[in-house]
Design an enzyme around this catalytic site. Structure first.
Site, PDB file in Angstrom:
ATOM      1  N   LYS A  22       0.733  -1.263   0.105  1.00  0.00           N
ATOM      2  CA  LYS A  22      -0.057  -0.028   0.111  1.00  0.00           C
ATOM      3  C   LYS A  22       0.797   1.226   0.055  1.00  0.00           C
ATOM      4  O   LYS A  22       0.655   2.324  -0.644  1.00  0.00           O
ATOM      5  CB  LYS A  22      -0.928   0.136   1.162  1.00  0.00           C
ATOM      6  CG  LYS A  22      -1.440   1.181   1.520  1.00  0.00           C
ATOM      7  CD  LYS A  22      -2.499   1.390   2.607  1.00  0.00           C
ATOM      8  CE  LYS A  22      -1.849   1.402   3.862  1.00  0.00           C
ATOM      9  NZ  LYS A  22      -1.473   2.836   4.404  1.00  0.00           N
ATOM     10  N   ASN A  23       2.012   1.176   0.532  1.00  0.00           N
ATOM     11  CA  ASN A  23       2.674   2.380   1.098  1.00  0.00           C
ATOM     12  C   ASN A  23       3.679   2.726  -0.057  1.00  0.00           C
ATOM     13  O   ASN A  23       4.428   3.627   0.044  1.00  0.00           O
ATOM     14  CB  ASN A  23       3.333   2.601   2.345  1.00  0.00           C
ATOM     15  CG  ASN A  23       2.347   2.716   3.547  1.00  0.00           C
ATOM     16  OD1 ASN A  23       1.173   2.972   3.115  1.00  0.00           O
ATOM     17  ND2 ASN A  23       2.636   2.310   4.664  1.00  0.00           N
ATOM     18  N   CYS A 116      -5.271  11.951  12.035  1.00  0.00           N
ATOM     19  CA  CYS A 116      -5.941  10.374  11.987  1.00  0.00           C
ATOM     20  C   CYS A 116      -6.022   9.886  13.396  1.00  0.00           C
ATOM     21  O   CYS A 116      -5.545  10.526  14.469  1.00  0.00           O
ATOM     22  CB  CYS A 116      -5.369   9.626  11.008  1.00  0.00           C
ATOM     23  SG  CYS A 116      -3.503   9.112  11.525  1.00  0.00           S
ATOM     24  N   ARG A 121      -1.218  14.739  12.309  1.00  0.00           N
ATOM     25  CA  ARG A 121      -0.262  14.265  11.247  1.00  0.00           C
ATOM     26  C   ARG A 121       0.182  15.595  10.470  1.00  0.00           C
ATOM     27  O   ARG A 121      -0.375  15.895   9.491  1.00  0.00           O
ATOM     28  CB  ARG A 121      -1.068  13.281  10.328  1.00  0.00           C
ATOM     29  CG  ARG A 121      -1.522  12.041  10.946  1.00  0.00           C
ATOM     30  CD  ARG A 121      -0.272  11.067  11.523  1.00  0.00           C
ATOM     31  NE  ARG A 121       0.492  10.541  10.089  1.00  0.00           N
ATOM     32  CZ  ARG A 121      -0.130   9.408   9.586  1.00  0.00           C
ATOM     33  NH1 ARG A 121      -1.154   8.834   9.980  1.00  0.00           N
ATOM     34  NH2 ARG A 121       0.531   8.901   8.604  1.00  0.00           N
ATOM     35  N   ASP A 307       4.508   0.679  12.092  1.00  0.00           N
ATOM     36  CA  ASP A 307       3.212  -0.034  11.531  1.00  0.00           C
ATOM     37  C   ASP A 307       3.078  -1.554  12.305  1.00  0.00           C
ATOM     38  O   ASP A 307       2.188  -2.044  12.261  1.00  0.00           O
ATOM     39  CB  ASP A 307       3.420   0.082  10.194  1.00  0.00           C
ATOM     40  CG  ASP A 307       3.028   1.261   9.506  1.00  0.00           C
ATOM     41  OD1 ASP A 307       3.401   1.668   8.176  1.00  0.00           O
ATOM     42  OD2 ASP A 307       2.907   2.338  10.439  1.00  0.00           O
ATOM     43  N   ARG A 399      -8.816  -0.682   4.657  1.00  0.00           N
ATOM     44  CA  ARG A 399      -7.841   0.273   3.874  1.00  0.00           C
ATOM     45  C   ARG A 399      -6.351  -0.436   3.448  1.00  0.00           C
ATOM     46  O   ARG A 399      -5.951   0.051   2.276  1.00  0.00           O
ATOM     47  CB  ARG A 399      -7.389   1.433   4.888  1.00  0.00           C
ATOM     48  CG  ARG A 399      -8.660   2.489   5.178  1.00  0.00           C
ATOM     49  CD  ARG A 399      -8.114   3.758   5.963  1.00  0.00           C
ATOM     50  NE  ARG A 399      -6.914   4.088   5.453  1.00  0.00           N
ATOM     51  CZ  ARG A 399      -5.917   4.299   6.448  1.00  0.00           C
ATOM     52  NH1 ARG A 399      -6.098   4.162   7.641  1.00  0.00           N
ATOM     53  NH2 ARG A 399      -4.698   4.574   5.759  1.00  0.00           N
TER      54      ARG A 399
HETATM   55  C1  EPZ Z   1       4.036   7.038   6.346  1.00  0.00           C
HETATM   56  O1  EPZ Z   1       3.377   7.923   6.933  1.00  0.00           O
HETATM   57  C2  EPZ Z   1       3.363   5.717   6.127  1.00  0.00           C
HETATM   58  N1  EPZ Z   1       2.022   6.079   5.230  1.00  0.00           N
HETATM   59  C3  EPZ Z   1       2.893   5.381   7.506  1.00  0.00           C
HETATM   60  O2  EPZ Z   1       1.797   3.893   7.416  1.00  0.00           O
HETATM   61  C4  EPZ Z   1       3.953   4.825   8.342  1.00  0.00           C
HETATM   62  O3  EPZ Z   1       3.504   4.670   9.598  1.00  0.00           O
HETATM   63  C5  EPZ Z   1       5.157   6.212   8.380  1.00  0.00           C
HETATM   64  O4  EPZ Z   1       5.278   6.584   7.011  1.00  0.00           O
HETATM   65  C6  EPZ Z   1       6.347   5.828   9.020  1.00  0.00           C
HETATM   66  O5  EPZ Z   1       6.856   4.705   8.641  1.00  0.00           O
HETATM   67  C7  EPZ Z   1       2.181   5.924   3.996  1.00  0.00           C
HETATM   68  O6  EPZ Z   1       3.281   5.502   3.345  1.00  0.00           O
HETATM   69  C8  EPZ Z   1       0.988   6.287   3.122  1.00  0.00           C
HETATM   70  P1  EPZ Z   1       6.200  10.275   8.238  1.00  0.00           P
HETATM   71  P2  EPZ Z   1       3.792   9.210   6.792  1.00  0.00           P
HETATM   72  O7  EPZ Z   1       6.187  11.398   7.525  1.00  0.00           O
HETATM   73  O8  EPZ Z   1       4.529   9.521   5.638  1.00  0.00           O
HETATM   74  C9  EPZ Z   1       6.087  13.310  11.771  1.00  0.00           C
HETATM   75  C10 EPZ Z   1       0.287   2.757   7.736  1.00  0.00           C
HETATM   76  O9  EPZ Z   1      -0.326   1.971   8.672  1.00  0.00           O
HETATM   77  N2  EPZ Z   1       5.937  14.345  10.726  1.00  0.00           N
HETATM   78  O10 EPZ Z   1       7.334   9.341   8.159  1.00  0.00           O
HETATM   79  O11 EPZ Z   1       2.736  10.366   7.072  1.00  0.00           O
HETATM   80  C11 EPZ Z   1       4.869  12.710  11.863  1.00  0.00           C
HETATM   81  O12 EPZ Z   1       3.875  13.338  12.918  1.00  0.00           O
HETATM   82  C12 EPZ Z   1       0.546   4.085   7.516  1.00  0.00           C
HETATM   83  O13 EPZ Z   1       0.248   2.160   6.573  1.00  0.00           O
HETATM   84  C13 EPZ Z   1       5.983  15.670  11.038  1.00  0.00           C
HETATM   85  O14 EPZ Z   1       6.403  16.057  12.159  1.00  0.00           O
HETATM   86  O15 EPZ Z   1       5.049   9.211   8.138  1.00  0.00           O
HETATM   87  C14 EPZ Z   1       5.503  11.321  12.571  1.00  0.00           C
HETATM   88  O16 EPZ Z   1       5.362  11.591  13.935  1.00  0.00           O
HETATM   89  C15 EPZ Z   1       0.396   4.648   9.093  1.00  0.00           C
HETATM   90  N3  EPZ Z   1       6.122  16.638  10.104  1.00  0.00           N
HETATM   91  C16 EPZ Z   1       6.632  11.073  11.924  1.00  0.00           C
HETATM   92  O17 EPZ Z   1       7.418  12.387  11.626  1.00  0.00           O
HETATM   93  C17 EPZ Z   1       5.715  16.435   8.586  1.00  0.00           C
HETATM   94  O18 EPZ Z   1       5.665  17.295   7.773  1.00  0.00           O
HETATM   95  C18 EPZ Z   1       6.793  10.176  11.021  1.00  0.00           C
HETATM   96  O19 EPZ Z   1       5.866  10.558   9.886  1.00  0.00           O
HETATM   97  C19 EPZ Z   1       5.643  15.022   8.498  1.00  0.00           C
HETATM   98  C20 EPZ Z   1       5.855  14.091   9.416  1.00  0.00           C
END
Ligand code: EPZ
Length: 423
Positions: A22-23, A116, A121, A307, A399
């Site tokens: 998915k990701n 979410c 997020r 995850d 999802r």
């Molecule tokens: C991706 O989310 C995945 N989703 C998530 O999978 C996964 O948990 C996550 O990466 C971490 O591996 C998809 O790829 C669609 P991040 P993403 O930006 O990109 C903070 C699932 O279950 N952050 O690496 O949103 C954020 O709050 C989902 O399939 C900021 O502060 O994750 C978090 O604490 C859930 N500012 C951390 O970074 C930003 O602009 C990691 O988030 C962006 C993120």
């Protein structure tokens, strides 16, 4: 609303071919609008999130056809660069379209993606990166109104944390920026390397994915037609293995890359599972009587994936001893543990730490899926519980999991998914 009905206590055995990731597919589908071209994807999982992305692509004017695991996207008729709130709210990760639309259309209008179940997020790192590339982004009235008055230009982007989404968004926009972009402290997840492979098929010049420094040399893209097979889903792989570890049994996963979830394999092995992995498959044998693993500490790849934390925690509910989980990525990723407690689990959470005291037995009970992976964790617990469990789910699990009930039934589980047709 759906109800997952499970009668627990049955061992699992057999083989599962794991779905596409998915990701990986979501950012690749967004990337397909970077250039006017025909993209043919295979091994695309049948998921609600993919359906939502198809609706977004069609809303932008693209022609999208789906035949099972094959999705074709014709982005030549792309006619607009706006994603309405109704579509943005369906898919938090749709912010990934921003980078692609800024590259292709020199402007974009999206509503702010919501938070979410995992907590806030934020997208500040996405916006910081795109602004560094020359985007002007107005955040007003819940909308992002973006333009690139001077066009996109290469930049040095230092991410304060290796955000997956921000890395992907910057990669997409940088492909069409004038000059070179270097993303430092980039996310290193396998899905980033997969995106790099796809972008280079589009004719882009991207290198370094999988390392902390990704370099993109911008240039015009005119690929005509691109084919790509989506990589296997490492979190779904971890889910089936955790289910077998908890319920007991002997299962084999095919079409997977075990190196993508080696930290999960190590923890399951510490629990006492026998694991045999080769290039394309993994076999796990479990008695169902596990011992507590070493502390599970999540972090950006290659650390233990956030995850998979709910999945591993659920597998440890009956493990002898005390299991410790530290969640370093998301603020609010233990909500599902309240639902596990209804099945008799003993879990104490304190901020980013969850401590699981192994219990002799779990018992079936009604519960609610709080989020995608939390819902999968509930199913894992129900499979190893005595008695019957009904999990109320507003669509979270579907999802991310394709044919999850059918695949588990094929492994011997007594599970039925009932669509109540309710809201
Ligand atoms: C991706 O989310 C995945 N989703 C998530 O999978 C996964 O948990 C996550 O990466 C971490 O591996 C998809 O790829 C669609 P991040 P993403 O930006 O990109 C903070 C699932 O279950 N952050 O690496 O949103 C954020 O709050 C989902 O399939 C900021 O502060 O994750 C978090 O604490 C859930 N500012 C951390 O970074 C930003 O602009 C990691 O988030 C962006 C993120």
């Amino acid at each position: 609303m759906s109800v997952w009905h499970i009668a627990g206590g049955r061992r699992l055995s057999g083989s599962v071919r794991v779905q596409g990731a998915k990701n990986a597919v979501l950012p690749i589908m967004a990337a397909s609008v970077l250039a006017p071209c025909l993209t043919e994807l295979t091994n695309v999982p049948e998921l609600r999130d993919v359906d939502a992305t198809i609706r977004i692509l069609r809303g932008l004017g693209c022609a999208v056809e789906r035949q099972g695991g094959a999705v074709s996207i014709d982005s030549r008729p792309l006619a607009r660069a706006e994603i309405p709130h109704s579509l943005m709210r369906e898919l938090r990760s749709s912010v990934i379209f921003l980078g692609a639309l800024l590259g292709r259309c020199s402007g974009a209008r999206l509503s702010m993606p919501g938070g979410c179940e995992l907590g806030p997020r934020p997208i500040d790192l996405h916006l910081m990166s795109l602004r560094a590339l020359g985007a002007e982004i107005d955040e007003r009235a819940g909308e992002l109104v973006c333009s690139v008055p001077q066009g996109l230009r290469g930049a040095a982007i230092a991410l304060p944390l290796p955000s997956v989404g921000a890395t992907e968004n910057a990669m997409l926009a940088a492909c069409l920026a004038r000059g070179e972009t270097v993303i430092m402290n980039a996310a290193r997840e396998p899905e980033i390397a997969e995106l790099q492979n796809f972008l280079n098929k589009l004719g882009a010049d991207v290198s370094g994915a999988g390392t902390p420094t990704v370099t993109i040399r911008g240039r015009p893209l005119d690929p005509g037609r691109v084919e790509h097979r989506i990589m296997p889903d490492r979190i779904v792989s971890s889910t089936y293995l955790a289910a077998c570890a908890a319920a007991g049994g002997d299962i084999e996963l095919t079409g997977v890359n075990p190196t993508h979830f080696s930290t999960v394999l190590r923890s399951l092995s510490e629990c006492g599972c026998d694991i045999m992995a080769d290039g394309g498959g993994v076999r796990l044998v479990s008695s169902g009587n596990l011992r507590a693993p070493m502390p599970v500490i999540t972090g950006p790849y290659p650390a233990f994936p956030t995850d998979a934390q709910p999945l591993m925690l659920s597998a440890c509910l009956r493990a002898r001893g005390t299991s410790v989980f530290v969640e370093n990525v998301f603020q609010n990723r233990f909500r599902f543990t309240e639902e596990l407690a209804r099945l008799g689990a003993r879990i104490h959470t304190e901020g980013r730490v969850a401590v699981v005291t192994g219990v002799e037995a779990l018992h079936g009970a009604p519960a609610v899926a709080t989020d995608l992976r939390g819902g999968a964790a509930l199913i894992i617990a129900a499979l190893s519980a005595e008695g019957e469990t009904d999990i109320l789910d507003s669509g979270h699990i579907e999802r991310g999991y394709e044919r999850f009930d059918a695949n588990l039934r094929a492994l011997g589980a007594d599970i039925t998914l009932i669509d109540t047709k309710g809201p």
